[in-house]
Design a protein around this motif. Structure first.
Motif, PDB file in Angstrom:
ATOM      1  N   TRP A   1       5.574   5.473   1.199  1.00 32.72           N
ATOM      2  CA  TRP A   1       5.017   6.735   0.715  1.00 32.72           C
ATOM      3  C   TRP A   1       6.069   7.609   0.081  1.00 32.72           C
ATOM      4  O   TRP A   1       7.229   7.573   0.423  1.00 32.72           O
ATOM      5  CB  TRP A   1       4.221   7.454   1.790  1.00 32.72           C
TER       6      TRP A   1
ATOM      7  N   ARG B   1       7.679   2.475   8.001  1.00 35.18           N
ATOM      8  CA  ARG B   1       7.193   2.719   6.649  1.00 35.18           C
ATOM      9  C   ARG B   1       8.369   3.138   5.777  1.00 35.18           C
ATOM     10  O   ARG B   1       9.219   3.892   6.214  1.00 35.18           O
ATOM     11  CB  ARG B   1       6.184   3.867   6.618  1.00 35.18           C
TER      12      ARG B   1
ATOM     13  N   GLN C   1       0.844  -1.192   0.000  1.00 37.78           N
ATOM     14  CA  GLN C   1       0.000   0.000   0.000  1.00 37.78           C
ATOM     15  C   GLN C   1       0.878   1.240   0.000  1.00 37.78           C
ATOM     16  O   GLN C   1       1.579   1.510   0.967  1.00 37.78           O
ATOM     17  CB  GLN C   1      -0.933   0.006   1.210  1.00 37.78           C
ATOM     18  N   GLN C   2       0.837   1.975  -1.114  1.00 40.55           N
ATOM     19  CA  GLN C   2       1.625   3.185  -1.235  1.00 40.55           C
ATOM     20  C   GLN C   2       0.713   4.398  -1.240  1.00 40.55           C
ATOM     21  O   GLN C   2      -0.489   4.294  -1.458  1.00 40.55           O
ATOM     22  CB  GLN C   2       2.445   3.206  -2.536  1.00 40.55           C
ATOM     23  N   ALA C   3       1.323   5.553  -1.028  1.00 39.20           N
ATOM     24  CA  ALA C   3       0.618   6.828  -1.138  1.00 39.20           C
ATOM     25  C   ALA C   3       1.624   7.887  -1.549  1.00 39.20           C
ATOM     26  O   ALA C   3       2.836   7.699  -1.405  1.00 39.20           O
ATOM     27  CB  ALA C   3      -0.035   7.209   0.197  1.00 39.20           C
TER      28      ALA C   3
ATOM     29  N   LEU D   1      -1.626   8.385   6.938  1.00 36.44           N
ATOM     30  CA  LEU D   1      -0.845   7.184   6.620  1.00 36.44           C
ATOM     31  C   LEU D   1      -1.400   5.970   7.366  1.00 36.44           C
ATOM     32  O   LEU D   1      -1.511   4.881   6.801  1.00 36.44           O
ATOM     33  CB  LEU D   1       0.623   7.402   6.970  1.00 36.44           C
TER      34      LEU D   1
ATOM     35  N   VAL E   1      -0.822   2.789   4.918  1.00 36.93           N
ATOM     36  CA  VAL E   1       0.273   3.009   3.975  1.00 36.93           C
ATOM     37  C   VAL E   1       1.568   2.421   4.545  1.00 36.93           C
ATOM     38  O   VAL E   1       1.895   2.630   5.709  1.00 36.93           O
ATOM     39  CB  VAL E   1       0.447   4.520   3.693  1.00 36.93           C
ATOM     40  N   HIS E   2       2.301   1.707   3.680  1.00 38.13           N
ATOM     41  CA  HIS E   2       3.582   1.121   4.074  1.00 38.13           C
ATOM     42  C   HIS E   2       4.755   1.691   3.295  1.00 38.13           C
ATOM     43  O   HIS E   2       5.902   1.455   3.638  1.00 38.13           O
ATOM     44  CB  HIS E   2       3.543  -0.398   3.905  1.00 38.13           C
TER      45      HIS E   2
END
Length: 192
Positions: free
Chosen positions: A164, A188, A59-61, A156, A161-162
């Motif tokens: 970013w 992260r 999971q990215q952001a 996050l 999110v892991h």
């Protein structure tokens, strides 16, 4: 001669590594794949020794302030991953042009925008504690914690999110000059 700036190829390789699509490649190998560039070396031996876990980075952001240079990273990353969450921390003090620019880019790129705000609005916060940034370094640090850090950490966490993309630019200030391009922070991966 070593290039001073990363090219599109380098950004793509780093992005692919950060997305976890290069299976079995650890962080140090990903860095070596793009060569040695100023600021690209991973100085933290712990980070350099960790395997880049595809599941952990699933999971990215992308964090953005919708500054003048943000369109480039928004376009590059949304081309690679159209549904990537884009996090904007709205401190309550952004310029009207920033909101209009954000609306334009959301429409243009179809961004999956998540707006995070401080738990108390800017007017309420000022009524309680005044303009914190006017109270010296301690006040500025408290302002940053309440209006920037806490909302980002909440975003996050809420989005799970892991990995970013923070987009900090080392040339912005002396305190950012030694920032690594890739680091493990708060469990992260953070890519600058």
């Amino acid at each position: 001669m070593m290039p001073r700036e990363l090219t599109g190829r380098h950004v793509l390789l780093i992005t692919l590594a950060a997305f976890g699509t290069i299976i079995g490649v650890n962080v140090l190998m990903a860095v070596k794949a793009v060569g040695t560039f100023p600021g690209l070396e991973v100085k933290n031996s712990y980070v350099a020794s960790q395997q880049f876990d595809r599941d952990r980075a699933a999971q990215q952001a992308l964090a953005t302030r919708f500054g003048s240079q943000s369109a480039v990273s928004l376009q590059l990353l949304t081309q690679a991953k159209p549904d990537i969450p884009v996090i904007l921390v709205d401190t309550g003090y952004l310029f009207a042009d920033t909101y209009r620019y954000a609306d334009d880019l959301v429409e243009r790129f179809g961004l999956n925008l998540h707006v995070m705000r401080p738990q108390l609005g800017s007017s309420w916060m000022e009524a309680r504690v005044g303009k914190l940034w006017e109270n010296g370094l301690d006040g500025l640090q408290r302002y940053n914690q309440l209006h920037k850090v806490e909302p980002m950490q909440r975003g996050l966490r809420d989005l799970d999110v892991h990995c970013w993309f923070a987009g900090l630019r080392r040339m912005q200030s002396p305190s950012r000059a030694a920032t690594n391009i890739l680091e493990l922070r708060d469990n992260r991966w953070k890519l600058h």
